[in-house]
Design a protein around this motif. Structure first.
Motif, PDB file in Angstrom:
ATOM      1  N   GLU A 161      -8.923   3.518  16.141  1.00  0.00           N
ATOM      2  CA  GLU A 161      -7.959   4.333  16.886  1.00  0.00           C
ATOM      3  C   GLU A 161      -6.526   3.898  16.591  1.00  0.00           C
ATOM      4  O   GLU A 161      -5.570   4.556  16.982  1.00  0.00           O
ATOM      5  N   GLN A 162      -6.388   2.763  15.927  1.00  0.00           N
ATOM      6  CA  GLN A 162      -5.066   2.318  15.462  1.00  0.00           C
ATOM      7  C   GLN A 162      -4.815   2.904  14.070  1.00  0.00           C
ATOM      8  O   GLN A 162      -5.735   3.363  13.400  1.00  0.00           O
ATOM      9  N   GLU A 163      -3.569   2.848  13.644  1.00  0.00           N
ATOM     10  CA  GLU A 163      -3.213   3.282  12.304  1.00  0.00           C
ATOM     11  C   GLU A 163      -3.872   2.357  11.279  1.00  0.00           C
ATOM     12  O   GLU A 163      -3.673   1.142  11.327  1.00  0.00           O
ATOM     13  N   PRO A 164      -4.698   2.895  10.351  1.00  0.00           N
ATOM     14  CA  PRO A 164      -5.391   1.998   9.420  1.00  0.00           C
ATOM     15  C   PRO A 164      -4.437   1.345   8.410  1.00  0.00           C
ATOM     16  O   PRO A 164      -3.462   1.973   7.985  1.00  0.00           O
ATOM     17  N   PRO A 165      -4.679   0.097   8.047  1.00  0.00           N
ATOM     18  CA  PRO A 165      -3.831  -0.588   7.071  1.00  0.00           C
ATOM     19  C   PRO A 165      -4.206  -0.168   5.653  1.00  0.00           C
ATOM     20  O   PRO A 165      -5.285   0.363   5.415  1.00  0.00           O
ATOM     21  N   THR A 166      -3.291  -0.389   4.722  1.00  0.00           N
ATOM     22  CA  THR A 166      -3.575  -0.092   3.326  1.00  0.00           C
ATOM     23  C   THR A 166      -4.100  -1.358   2.657  1.00  0.00           C
ATOM     24  O   THR A 166      -3.452  -2.400   2.710  1.00  0.00           O
ATOM     25  N   SER A 167      -5.282  -1.246   2.073  1.00  0.00           N
ATOM     26  CA  SER A 167      -5.812  -2.403   1.362  1.00  0.00           C
ATOM     27  C   SER A 167      -5.800  -2.111  -0.128  1.00  0.00           C
ATOM     28  O   SER A 167      -5.786  -0.957  -0.545  1.00  0.00           O
ATOM     29  N   GLU A 168      -5.823  -3.168  -0.944  1.00  0.00           N
ATOM     30  CA  GLU A 168      -5.796  -2.987  -2.382  1.00  0.00           C
ATOM     31  C   GLU A 168      -6.935  -3.797  -2.992  1.00  0.00           C
ATOM     32  O   GLU A 168      -6.766  -4.952  -3.346  1.00  0.00           O
ATOM     33  N   PRO A 169      -8.130  -3.164  -3.095  1.00  0.00           N
ATOM     34  CA  PRO A 169      -9.301  -3.905  -3.595  1.00  0.00           C
ATOM     35  C   PRO A 169      -9.141  -4.354  -5.044  1.00  0.00           C
ATOM     36  O   PRO A 169      -9.690  -5.383  -5.433  1.00  0.00           O
ATOM     37  N   SER A 170      -8.438  -3.571  -5.867  1.00  0.00           N
ATOM     38  CA  SER A 170      -8.144  -4.014  -7.225  1.00  0.00           C
ATOM     39  C   SER A 170      -6.758  -3.487  -7.563  1.00  0.00           C
ATOM     40  O   SER A 170      -6.283  -2.555  -6.920  1.00  0.00           O
ATOM     41  N   PRO A 171      -6.076  -4.041  -8.580  1.00  0.00           N
ATOM     42  CA  PRO A 171      -4.699  -3.621  -8.853  1.00  0.00           C
ATOM     43  C   PRO A 171      -4.602  -2.107  -9.070  1.00  0.00           C
ATOM     44  O   PRO A 171      -5.369  -1.546  -9.860  1.00  0.00           O
TER      45      PRO A 171
END
Lengths: 337, 324
Positions: free
Chosen positions: B299-309
């Motif tokens: 319900e919060q704003e999802p974070p941006t993740s970077e699994p690979s470059p």
């Protein structure tokens, strides 16, 4: 050998212009002065034989204008064939007494491509789905509501929505209404004409799953018409490839996708975009599907075929067995043997 | 290499009576010279509005409310309508889904094509006609000289779409936006058109944005993929990364529902429910109501993740491992 549910024998459908008295007279006078009247007849379906056995899913594939929808409509009894006979459980529908013919026709139902155009916008869902079983007196009056709820639930719709109108539903839900309507008269055979083509991928998967569940639960038989080879491959036991009104190849699913015989099938399969294929070069079959008013002589595919021979232009190949259960209409098969 | 187009935090909102529709909400991506970006999403995901925003064809009640669209370093969002007209159809072109709507049914093809030439180049009628003929020839229309005199209804659907493409290619654009141009066409015609645009990217270095819901086409065409859901880019990356190792549950679901990924006759993996109305989006991740991995944190704003470059996703619960 399991029982055949639908059998087509030499089915053809021609569409020609209808002439009024003046036009007929003009043609008549023209021919007296040595003018040959222009042939404007379209042979949408040309001498097709087909047997569908109980519980089978037959996929019918072809490009637009090849006659696949016309064939489906004739099987569903919406359109009479120009030639040939359609047998339902071994009996010719055209020669049955009216009552028996009506029963046979009820057993074959159709699901249409466009979930927007195929539902009457002024009827409530309860009437769209319930009209046919009510008119045919299939359900005792007292049990009607429970029957209706059951039909809706089976198609994945909430019976609470039955007082609503079609515009209050999304495309996927409308397609479910169309499915509930077809199933409400307890058919044994469903003709699905591009039934998932207008839907988004995630909704398409839901509807395809519904078709597979219904097949298992109700022992339904399908004629599944589509231009999407991925969908057909997933669903069908047997696949027919159609080109300009003729069936050019017919084989079990694994066979046709694994060892396509007809050059048209081979070209078609090589063009199918696949999610497994990455950054590939696209090529194209040369030319376009010719006009069915003036189809090429002999084998209809010869002007576009990479391996056409002189014989292909003069003589139409017939469907011949190239492997058990695998038929193909191509002269190349004679050359090899 | 500098990007032909860089979209940063683009927001296009529609101010309707029923409320604000955030059709495009904080979308960022870039396309380099000669590259193909696949913009993937289902109906209502905002992918077409993104295309229209870039080419400046958003009508009221819609408005660009934020972000920038950098075309070769210049912000299209701040450009005057006059300057935009110089670019549109010239350096930036678009192909639409329905070729019957793009072409004027009462004008001959030559009229429509030479008009497009004269709009951007000062030249003679004879030269404009020659350019139009060459463009038709380039997209594989047989006997282009004669076909110039035809009306749109005299062409088949695939031919008409090729005429529309020829018009888009008249000035060898640096950026081409294609909005589902092959959805209505047969596979063989689709292959012809894909072959044409592919040639354009390699021969002219045109940057291409291909908007579609069809992952199978994108797989064969795109260098990079951006997956949109409810107005946002939920996952983006190199085509192979996104298709082989999708991280966002929505991308996972989309790939899983493509029939050829599943065993024949088995149930397809399906995403439950349907795309939400953009009028009443729940706060936080818009996909959480359909997501099997969702928890209260979504319900919060999802974070941006970077699994690979270069491969990013907006999700609290990124999925590890291979595609379904």
């Amino acid at each position: 050998m399991s029982e055949s549910i639908i059998e087509l024998r030499g089915i053809s459908k021609r569409f020609g212009p209808s002439y009024d008295a003046a036009a007929r007279m003009a043609r008549d006078i023209g021919s007296r002065f040595g003018r040959t009247p222009k042939n404007e007849t379209v042979r949408a379906v040309d001498n097709v034989d087909l047997i569908v056995t109980r519980g089978e899913v037959v996929g019918l594939v072809g490009e637009s204008g090849c006659g696949k929808s016309t064939l489906g409509r004739m099987v569903a009894g919406i359109m009479p064939p120009s030639d040939g006979e359609i047998l339902f459980k071994g009996r010719d529908i055209a020669s049955l007494p009216p009552d028996a013919a009506k029963d046979a026709k009820l057993k074959v139902q159709m699901i249409f491509q466009d979930p927007y155009a195929s539902l009457n916008p002024r009827l409530r869902v309860a009437d769209i789905v319930g009209e046919a079983p009510r008119i045919h007196g299939m359900i005792p009056a007292g049990q009607f509501d429970t029957y209706l709820d059951e039909q809706l639930r089976r198609a994945g719709l909430d019976p609470a929505f039955k007082r609503r109108y079609p515009h209050q539903f999304s495309g996927g839900q409308r397609q479910r209404i169309g499915i509930a309507r077809a199933l409400a008269v307890q058919p044994e055979f469903l003709v699905c004409d591009e039934a998932v083509a207008a839907l988004d991928v995630s909704i398409q998967a839901q509807i395809l799953n519904l078709f597979m569940d219904l097949r298992r639960d109700l022992n339904l038989t399908y004629l599944f018409i589509s231009h999407d080879l991925g969908v057909v491959e997933h669903l069908s036991d047997r696949v027919l490839i159609m080109y300009l009104g003729r069936i050019v190849e017919s084989a079990p699913s694994e066979e046709i996708f694994g060892r396509p015989n007809h050059p048209y099938t081979q070209a078609l399969l090589s063009e199918v975009p696949r999610i497994e294929a990455r950054k590939r070069r696209f090529t194209a079959i040369k030319g376009e599907i010719p006009s069915p008013i003036a189809p090429p002589s002999g084998c209809h595919f010869h002007p576009r075929c990479p391996s056409a021979m002189p014989r292909c232009a003069s003589e139409a190949p017939t469907l011949k067995e190239v492997a058990p259960g695998h038929k193909s209409a191509c002269h190349l098969n004679d050359a090899i043997m | 290499m500098s990007a032909t187009l860089e979209v940063r935090n683009l927001r296009t909102h529609f101010f309707t009576r029923a409320g604000v529709v955030k059709a495009v909400d904080d979308v960022s991506f870039s396309v380099e010279r000669g590259q193909v970006l696949g913009l993937v999403g289902e109906s209502g995901s905002g992918k077409s509005v993104t295309g229209f925003s870039i080419i400046g064809l958003i009508d009221p009640p819609g408005r660009l409310t934020g972000g920038s669209i950098l075309y070769q370093g210049e912000d299209l969002a701040k450009l005057s309508e006059r300057d935009m007209r110089h670019l549109r159809g010239n350096r930036i072109a678009m192909i639409f889904q329905d070729p019957m709507m793009t072409l004027n049914p009462v004008l001959r093809i030559d009229t429509q094509m030479t008009e497009a030439v004269h709009a951007h180049v000062k030249t003679t009628n004879a030269d404009a006609r020659a350019r139009a003929r060459d463009a038709l020839g380039m997209v594989g229309i047989p006997s282009p000289e004669e076909r110039l005199n035809a009306y749109p209804h005299q062409f088949s659907g695939g031919m008409r779409q090729r005429v529309a493409i020829a018009i888009a290619l008249l000035h060898n654009p640096d950026l081409l936006i294609a909005d589902e141009p092959t959805t209505a066409l047969d596979v063989t015609i689709q292959a012809q058109i894909l072959a044409e645009v592919q040639k354009l990217t390699t021969d002219h270095g045109t940057a291409l944005i291909w908007i579609t819901h069809d992952l199978s086409v994108i797989a064969g065409l795109a260098d990079r993929i951006a997956v949109m859901y409810a107005g946002r880019v939920v996952e983006t990356g190199e085509a192979t990364d996104v298709l082989d190792h999708p991280v966002h549950p929505y991308t996972h679901g989309l790939i899983g529902s493509v029939p050829s990924r599943n065993k024949r006759g088995e149930r397809l993996r399906q995403i439950p429910g349907m795309t939400p109305s953009l009028l009443s989006l729940p706060p936080g991740c818009a996909f959480r109501t359909r997501c099997t991995h969702a928890t209260s944190v979504c319900e919060q704003e999802p974070p941006t993740s970077e699994p690979s470059p270069g491969h990013t996703a907006r999700c609290f619960h990124p999925i590890e491992g291979n595609a379904p």
